[in-house]
Design a protein around this motif. Structure first.
Motif, PDB file in Angstrom:
ATOM      1  N   GLU C 302      13.788  19.632  40.434  1.00  0.00           N
ATOM      2  CA  GLU C 302      14.182  20.881  41.076  1.00  0.00           C
ATOM      3  C   GLU C 302      15.382  21.482  40.347  1.00  0.00           C
ATOM      4  O   GLU C 302      16.360  20.794  40.093  1.00  0.00           O
ATOM      5  CB  GLU C 302      14.546  20.581  42.529  1.00  0.00           C
ATOM      6  CG  GLU C 302      14.787  21.795  43.369  1.00  0.00           C
ATOM      7  CD  GLU C 302      15.216  21.374  44.775  1.00  0.00           C
ATOM      8  OE1 GLU C 302      14.830  22.068  45.720  1.00  0.00           O
ATOM      9  OE2 GLU C 302      15.923  20.361  44.924  1.00  0.00           O
ATOM     10  N   LEU C 303      15.310  22.763  40.015  1.00  0.00           N
ATOM     11  CA  LEU C 303      16.388  23.418  39.289  1.00  0.00           C
ATOM     12  C   LEU C 303      17.402  24.027  40.258  1.00  0.00           C
ATOM     13  O   LEU C 303      17.097  24.210  41.434  1.00  0.00           O
ATOM     14  CB  LEU C 303      15.808  24.490  38.363  1.00  0.00           C
ATOM     15  CG  LEU C 303      14.857  23.927  37.310  1.00  0.00           C
ATOM     16  CD1 LEU C 303      14.427  25.018  36.328  1.00  0.00           C
ATOM     17  CD2 LEU C 303      15.517  22.785  36.534  1.00  0.00           C
ATOM     18  N   PRO C 304      18.616  24.337  39.785  1.00  0.00           N
ATOM     19  CA  PRO C 304      19.698  24.756  40.687  1.00  0.00           C
ATOM     20  C   PRO C 304      19.331  25.943  41.584  1.00  0.00           C
ATOM     21  O   PRO C 304      19.648  25.919  42.772  1.00  0.00           O
ATOM     22  CB  PRO C 304      20.841  25.126  39.743  1.00  0.00           C
ATOM     23  CG  PRO C 304      20.421  24.793  38.372  1.00  0.00           C
ATOM     24  CD  PRO C 304      19.077  24.175  38.404  1.00  0.00           C
ATOM     25  N   ASP C 305      18.666  26.950  41.019  1.00  0.00           N
ATOM     26  CA  ASP C 305      18.347  28.120  41.844  1.00  0.00           C
ATOM     27  C   ASP C 305      17.407  27.758  42.989  1.00  0.00           C
ATOM     28  O   ASP C 305      17.582  28.203  44.122  1.00  0.00           O
ATOM     29  CB  ASP C 305      17.706  29.222  40.982  1.00  0.00           C
ATOM     30  CG  ASP C 305      18.724  29.825  40.031  1.00  0.00           C
ATOM     31  OD1 ASP C 305      19.936  29.522  40.201  1.00  0.00           O
ATOM     32  OD2 ASP C 305      18.314  30.562  39.123  1.00  0.00           O
ATOM     33  N   ALA C 306      16.430  26.917  42.682  1.00  0.00           N
ATOM     34  CA  ALA C 306      15.475  26.497  43.710  1.00  0.00           C
ATOM     35  C   ALA C 306      16.181  25.657  44.765  1.00  0.00           C
ATOM     36  O   ALA C 306      15.910  25.755  45.970  1.00  0.00           O
ATOM     37  CB  ALA C 306      14.341  25.697  43.074  1.00  0.00           C
ATOM     38  N   ARG C 307      17.100  24.843  44.290  1.00  0.00           N
ATOM     39  CA  ARG C 307      17.815  23.991  45.220  1.00  0.00           C
ATOM     40  C   ARG C 307      18.685  24.833  46.162  1.00  0.00           C
ATOM     41  O   ARG C 307      18.723  24.613  47.370  1.00  0.00           O
ATOM     42  CB  ARG C 307      18.679  23.002  44.429  1.00  0.00           C
ATOM     43  CG  ARG C 307      18.833  21.681  45.135  1.00  0.00           C
ATOM     44  CD  ARG C 307      19.671  20.737  44.328  1.00  0.00           C
ATOM     45  NE  ARG C 307      18.840  19.723  43.654  1.00  0.00           N
ATOM     46  CZ  ARG C 307      19.307  18.512  43.342  1.00  0.00           C
ATOM     47  NH1 ARG C 307      20.558  18.180  43.616  1.00  0.00           N
ATOM     48  NH2 ARG C 307      18.524  17.654  42.745  1.00  0.00           N
ATOM     49  N   ALA C 308      19.353  25.824  45.598  1.00  0.00           N
ATOM     50  CA  ALA C 308      20.217  26.688  46.408  1.00  0.00           C
ATOM     51  C   ALA C 308      19.384  27.422  47.466  1.00  0.00           C
ATOM     52  O   ALA C 308      19.780  27.523  48.629  1.00  0.00           O
ATOM     53  CB  ALA C 308      20.955  27.680  45.519  1.00  0.00           C
ATOM     54  N   LEU C 325      27.647  24.422  45.938  1.00  0.00           N
ATOM     55  CA  LEU C 325      27.152  23.039  45.917  1.00  0.00           C
ATOM     56  C   LEU C 325      26.246  22.794  44.711  1.00  0.00           C
ATOM     57  O   LEU C 325      26.289  21.734  44.097  1.00  0.00           O
ATOM     58  CB  LEU C 325      26.375  22.730  47.203  1.00  0.00           C
ATOM     59  CG  LEU C 325      27.234  22.547  48.462  1.00  0.00           C
ATOM     60  CD1 LEU C 325      26.334  22.416  49.691  1.00  0.00           C
ATOM     61  CD2 LEU C 325      28.134  21.321  48.330  1.00  0.00           C
ATOM     62  N   THR C 326      25.418  23.787  44.366  1.00  0.00           N
ATOM     63  CA  THR C 326      24.446  23.561  43.285  1.00  0.00           C
ATOM     64  C   THR C 326      25.018  23.901  41.907  1.00  0.00           C
ATOM     65  O   THR C 326      24.343  23.725  40.898  1.00  0.00           O
ATOM     66  CB  THR C 326      23.165  24.400  43.501  1.00  0.00           C
ATOM     67  OG1 THR C 326      23.539  25.768  43.655  1.00  0.00           O
ATOM     68  CG2 THR C 326      22.405  23.936  44.718  1.00  0.00           C
ATOM     69  N   SER C 327      26.269  24.361  41.854  1.00  0.00           N
ATOM     70  CA  SER C 327      26.847  24.708  40.556  1.00  0.00           C
ATOM     71  C   SER C 327      27.061  23.455  39.711  1.00  0.00           C
ATOM     72  O   SER C 327      27.324  23.545  38.522  1.00  0.00           O
ATOM     73  CB  SER C 327      28.178  25.427  40.748  1.00  0.00           C
ATOM     74  OG  SER C 327      29.117  24.516  41.290  1.00  0.00           O
ATOM     75  N   SER C 328      26.987  22.314  40.356  1.00  0.00           N
ATOM     76  CA  SER C 328      27.072  21.068  39.595  1.00  0.00           C
ATOM     77  C   SER C 328      26.021  20.098  40.115  1.00  0.00           C
ATOM     78  O   SER C 328      25.880  19.914  41.317  1.00  0.00           O
ATOM     79  CB  SER C 328      28.481  20.479  39.732  1.00  0.00           C
ATOM     80  OG  SER C 328      28.431  19.084  39.873  1.00  0.00           O
ATOM     81  N   ARG C 329      25.279  19.535  39.198  1.00  0.00           N
ATOM     82  CA  ARG C 329      24.224  18.596  39.579  1.00  0.00           C
ATOM     83  C   ARG C 329      24.794  17.428  40.375  1.00  0.00           C
ATOM     84  O   ARG C 329      24.245  17.024  41.385  1.00  0.00           O
ATOM     85  CB  ARG C 329      23.541  18.079  38.295  1.00  0.00           C
ATOM     86  CG  ARG C 329      22.670  16.847  38.461  1.00  0.00           C
ATOM     87  CD  ARG C 329      21.326  17.211  39.037  1.00  0.00           C
ATOM     88  NE  ARG C 329      20.604  16.046  39.496  1.00  0.00           N
ATOM     89  CZ  ARG C 329      19.721  15.361  38.776  1.00  0.00           C
ATOM     90  NH1 ARG C 329      19.461  15.729  37.549  1.00  0.00           N
ATOM     91  NH2 ARG C 329      19.116  14.332  39.282  1.00  0.00           N
TER      92      ARG C 329
END
Lengths: 98, 494, 482
Positions: C302-308, C325-329
């Protein structure tokens, strides 16, 4: 026709040092060979696909599974010169790629 | 086989005959190995087929074979084998006949050697060759030329000249060679033995020191076609260490005794005309007549672009070689120039200038030139397209005939020094064999007869992976041609 | 004159596969020299490369994540040059048929959304390591060099941007976003100090407002975000001054000295490179048909945008929290690991964004400087929610956990911080406080309800803040009313 300068350039790329007598001889011989090779220039091959492989294989891989490397001793077995477990070479004056 | 096993008899045995005698207990591997080793001791000072002998290991392996019960023996157990010094063998110096690798002690073994060793062969030693397999006479060896067992004033062909000469001189029951542009077939022809270049990809190249990667292929040099088939059985197969290797679609069969009924054969018209010696042509024509008499339907077939194969090859192969030989830089193994080296560039230049011979340097420069900025399209790009045309020529030909035939080489063995001054003339020695490598096809040379006392080779070419048909046809042709002469060195041993 | 910088980046990423690109030797940093080598990665005669499937999968992930198109066929080429760290005398790389092309990555700089085009993403192999002896480790002045082939053949992906970056800050932001993306993709540890993420920059300047391209120079191996930003700023300044004083920029490599912060052009190469690329005959083409690509896409992490987006839609978090929160893995993974032990996402996100980021910023480090395990954080939040510890005490415990790695239970027990909710105990304390403050009792009973706060404060003082405030309020009201 392959000039002395061409031969000098190519020898330098291939890291070969030529004496001047060799330079003459190679220019002459390479010219003769290139003359023969130039025969292929007479073909019109605009619409022909190049072949770099005669096999029609694609996507041949190995799994990402580590194997046993050779020992350091074996790695250095044929080293012309070694020091501290590493291969030793004369100083490097030119910069590399990365 | 009848009578006692005299030295001369043993040297005339085919590998299959020897295996049968060893199976029945009539012959011990140790005796067979000894017979070859003593022939080497007697003649190799002149022939110079070998660069290095592995006498002690050979004797040990032969003795171990004899000690094992017949049922436990490996399928090729006890066969005295010569190995071209282009295949790396762990613990046995491997030089490629180059000063560059004069003392190189490999840290691994070529897949093809591992497979044959597992099948039980006894390696007698490593054979001479043109340096890095570049040449057609084995004169380009840093360690001196090999001589033709039929006439020591003549070359054995090349680059697998040592392996072909060893088989022809009775110094090995069979041998391994490698073929990039004819390096198995042409020396086999010059030495009056059988040489097979299999389809590209059917034998692993792992451990075969690369000359031109998209052309190189390992193959057998033997006394008979059936022996070539036998060795091939144990060489083929996909190797996970060679991406370009594949599983051969067929199980390799031993050819059966039968005639050539139903086989259509095309004579490559471009390879029987101008440039072919009259003596070679005459022997070739006689062989064709015999094949026709045995039932083959022979016609003429054209490969219209075959005249462009040689120039294309002399772009592509040297280009690949120029990169393949860049690893010989004096850093990790092999020769390094001695003396004060100001910097790494001087180390490279002196090492490579002193470590490589003339022909190798010539081809490295030729290949570098063809790839260099501004020339790529005109040379390398154009040559790759010629390669496509050659591939298509063969495809069209095989729509019409089962096999193609030609002389293996335009001449018989030439004199030492005769062509060394003129590289292009030397290159033309491979004019009949090179097209086969461009297309990656299987080709075999079998003895067709003698011209002025020197062997002439007949080349048979088949479609990709048609080894079974090719070997069967070659075996039948071999039978109808009935070539039974051996080199004077074997004759004298009787 | 005002100048606009034009920057393109070339990023090399070492992949975190188990084994090397073309052989089975282990990929690892450091260790004894020449102990993870074999005939293939030392280029012994006759050895052949076989491509690592995992590396190709990682390559595809990167290409897809950067919105590239994946041509149906790509091939390996040989790039020929001599250097002691390059054992074959050529690098297996990709040339005019790279694996992925024409992608993009969006970044935000000063609240402005920018798109940086990705020219290509291709596969190659890393070189060995040169150790320069006798010159302080620098190439200049070294009398000889030692070569260690452990790194030789490590899978390396090269990402090349278009020259569409126009400030050092944007370059840094781009690299930061790319690094984070690579971490989400699970393809590299992106450790810049160990060289697993390396960045070269091509930079030129042009008069502001013009659209042509000036002569560019190349800054090599910017091994941190700070160096990249600083080095670019210095070089842009150097070029601008050069042009303003009537000089001309020469196409060359420029060395940035991290210690002095100075940029020095390196001696121009006496001999131009002529790499003589040609198709690698030892390897077969990569055919990334749509099936292949879809398989990789389906298995993409899952990529950051999808996670956000998931945090907003499924967990009900505000968009701002989701983005932070998603700005860093690592942070996002920490958050999710916490949720495995605590089900109030809103509360967890507030504590991470407030207390955890506060701690990290104060410590001046990254998440690795926090020793608290997410599971333990989850347990602490549960204690706070149940009233077992107060909010105020919870913050103290949180900081202690970050620092020491002890569990909440251990800290609370050791320091006696558990909240007192025990009714008889609280009643007894409340009784004592009322008894010793008769004047305030009078005021309360006279209707000054504010005085209740005084009593609560006294109870808290007595209990060192551990009393359950709701319970104290109730008990005091009852007693005072009594």
């Amino acid at each position: 026709m392959v000039s002395d300068d061409d031969v000098r350039y190519v020898a330098r790329l291939a890291r070969l040092k030529l004496k001047s007598a060799e330079l003459d001889r190679y220019s002459r011989q390479l010219s003769g060979i290139i003359d023969h090779i130039n025969k292929i220039a007479e073909l019109d091959l605009k619409d022909v696909e190049p072949t770099s492989h005669v096999t029609r294989l694609e996507n041949v891989f190995r799994a990402d599974t580590p194997w046993s490397s050779v020992s350091q001793e074996k790695a250095l077995l044929n080293a012309p010169e070694a020091e501290a477990g590493a291969f030793k070479v004369p100083q490097i004056l030119e910069a590399g790629e990365q | 086989m009848t009578g006692t096993a005299t030295a001369g008899n043993l040297l005339r045995l085919s590998a299959l005959d020897a295996l049968e005698l060893m199976r029945t207990g009539a012959l011990e591997a140790a005796a067979l190995t000894d017979a070859y080793l003593s022939q080497i001791a007697k003649n190799d000072k002149i022939v110079a087929a070998y660069l290095r002998l592995t006498t002690a290991e050979a004797r040990l392996k032969a003795a171990a074979n004899d000690a094992a019960p017949a049922a436990d023996r490996a399928p090729l157990a006890g066969l005295p084998t010569a190995v071209k010094d282009v295949l790396v063998t762990e613990g046995v110096i491997t030089t490629c006949a180059s000063k560059m690798l004069e003392a190189y002690n490999p840290i691994y073994t070529a897949t093809s050697i591992l497979k044959l060793a597992e099948a039980g062969i006894v390696m007698l030693g490593k054979t001479n060759m043109d340096e890095f397999a570049m040449g057609s006479s084995t004169e380009n060896s840093a360690f001196g030329p090999t001589r033709n067992p039929w006439d020591p004033e003549r070359v054995p062909g090349g680059s697998s000249g040592g392996s072909a000469a060893a088989v022809a001189a009775g110094e090995a029951i069979w041998a391994l060679g490698s073929d990039t542009g004819g390096s198995i077939r042409q020396p086999a022809a010059f030495c009056g033995v059988v040489g097979l270049k299999p389809t590209y990809g059917s034998i692993s190249r792992y451990g075969l020191v690369a000359f031109a990667s998209s052309f190189d292929q390992v193959g057998p040099i033997t006394k008979t076609v059936r022996d070539a088939a036998l060795m091939l059985q144990y060489l083929v197969g996909k190797d996970p260490l060679d991406t370009t290797s594949v599983e051969h679609p067929d199980v390799i069969n031993l050819p059966q005794d039968k005639d050539l009924d139903g086989l259509s054969v095309g004579i490559v018209s471009e390879l029987v005309g101008e440039g072919i010696d009259a003596g070679v042509k005459k022997v070739f024509d006689q062989a064709v007549k015999k094949m026709e008499a045995a039932g083959a339907a022979v016609c003429e077939t054209s490969l219209p672009h075959v005249e462009y194969a040689l120039p294309a090859y002399y772009i592509l192969a040297p280009a690949e070689a120029s990169a393949n030989l860049a690893r010989f830089d004096g850093v990790r193994y092999g020769f390094r120039a001695v003396g004060a080296l100001a910097d790494i560039t001087e180390m490279y230049e002196l090492t490579r200038s002193q470590g490589f011979g003339d022909e190798v340097k010539r081809r490295i420069m030729l290949g570098t030139y063809a790839l260099s900025s501004g020339y790529y399209e005109a040379y390398y790009g154009q040559a790759q397209k010629v390669r496509t045309l050659v591939v298509e020529d063969f495809e069209r030909a095989f729509d019409q005939v089962d096999l193609l035939i030609s002389p293996t080489s335009p001449t018989t063995a030439f004199r030492l020094g005769e062509k060394t001054g003129d590289p292009l003339t030397m290159y033309k020695s491979d004019i009949c064999t090179i097209p086969v490598n461009l297309a990656g096809l299987p080709g075999i040379s079998i003895p067709a007869g003698l011209a002025d006392g020197l062997p002439v080779g007949l080349q048979l070419i088949g479609p990709a992976f048609s080894e079974n048909m090719l070997l069967q046809a070659a075996h039948s042709a071999e039978a109808v041609i009935g070539f039974d002469a051996v080199s004077p060195l074997i004759e004298r041993a009787d | 004159m005002d100048f606009e910088p034009v920057i393109g980046l070339e990023i090399h990423v070492e992949l975190s596969t188990e084994s090397k690109m073309f052989c089975g030797c282990r990929v690892k940093f450091g260790g004894e020299p020449n102990a993870r080598c074999c005939p293939v990665c030392m280029a012994h005669p006759g050895a052949l490369p076989v491509a690592n499937e995992k590396a190709i999968e990682y390559l595809a992930r990167i290409g897809l994540a950067l919105n590239c198109s994946i041509p149906e066929r790509s091939i390996f080429h040989r790039k020929n040059y001599f250097y002691p760290d390059l054992p074959k005398g050529y690098q297996i790389s990709q040339y005019d048929r790279p694996f992925a092309v024409d992608g993009r990555l969006e970044i935000v700089v000063d609240d402005e959304q920018l798109t940086v085009g990705i020219e290509r993403v291709h596969m190659e192999e890393d070189t060995a390591k040169n150790i320069h002896a006798g010159g302080g480790g620098r190439i200049a002045g070294a009398v000889y060099s030692l070569i260690d082939f452990n790194r030789s053949g490590t899978p390396l992906v090269e990402i090349v941007t278009r020259p569409e970056i126009h400030s050092p800050q944007a370059a840094r932001t781009f690299l930061n976003k790319l690094k984070n993306l690579l971490k989400y993709l699970d393809v590299s540890d992106c450790n810049m100090e160990e060289g697993s993420l390396r960045c070269d920059a091509n930079v030129s300047v042009r008069p502001a407002g013009s659209s042509g391209l000036g002569v560019k120079t190349e800054l090599k191996n910017m091994n941190s975000f700070k160096h990249l930003e600083k080095g670019l700023a210095m070089e842009i300044e150097r070029q601008a001054q050069l042009i303003e004083s009537g000089g001309q920029v020469v196409q060359q490599t420029v060395h940035f000295d991290f210690a002095t912060g100075e940029v020095t052009p390196m001696r121009s190469k006496e001999f131009a490179h002529d790499y003589r690329y040609f198709p690698e005959p030892d390897l077969v083409p990569l055919a990334a048909g749509s099936d292949f690509v879809e398989k990789i896409r389906a298995a993409m992490p899952e990529l950051p945008d999808a996670r956000a987006a998931r945090y907003v839609n499924d967990l009900g978090l505000p968009a701002y929290n989701s983005e932070v929160l998603t700005s860093s893995r690592e942070l996002s993974d920490f958050f999710e690991a916490t949720l495995a032990h605590f089900d109030d996402a809103r509360m967890a996100s507030n504590w991470i964004m407030g207390e955890l980021l506060g701690y990290i910023n104060a410590a001046g480090g990254d998440l690795a400087s926090c020793r608290m395990a997410p599971a333990e954080m989850g347990k602490l939040l549960a204690m706070i929610r149940s009233g077992a510890v107060s909010n105020a005490v919870g913050k103290e415990v949180f900081a202690e956990m970050c620092k020491t790695g002890q569990t909440a239970g251990e800290i609370v027990a050791a320091k006696g911080l558990a909240q007192i909710s025990d009714e008889p105990e609280l009643a007894a304390i409340a009784g004592r406080v009322i008894a010793s403050n008769p004047a305030q009792v009078e005021q309360f009973r006279a209707g000054k309800e504010r005085v209740l706060g005084f009593f609560v404060g006294q109870v808290m003082k007595e209990t060192k803040g551990r009393a359950n405030p709701q319970a104290v309020n109730r008990i005091l009201k009852e007693k005072l009313a009594g």
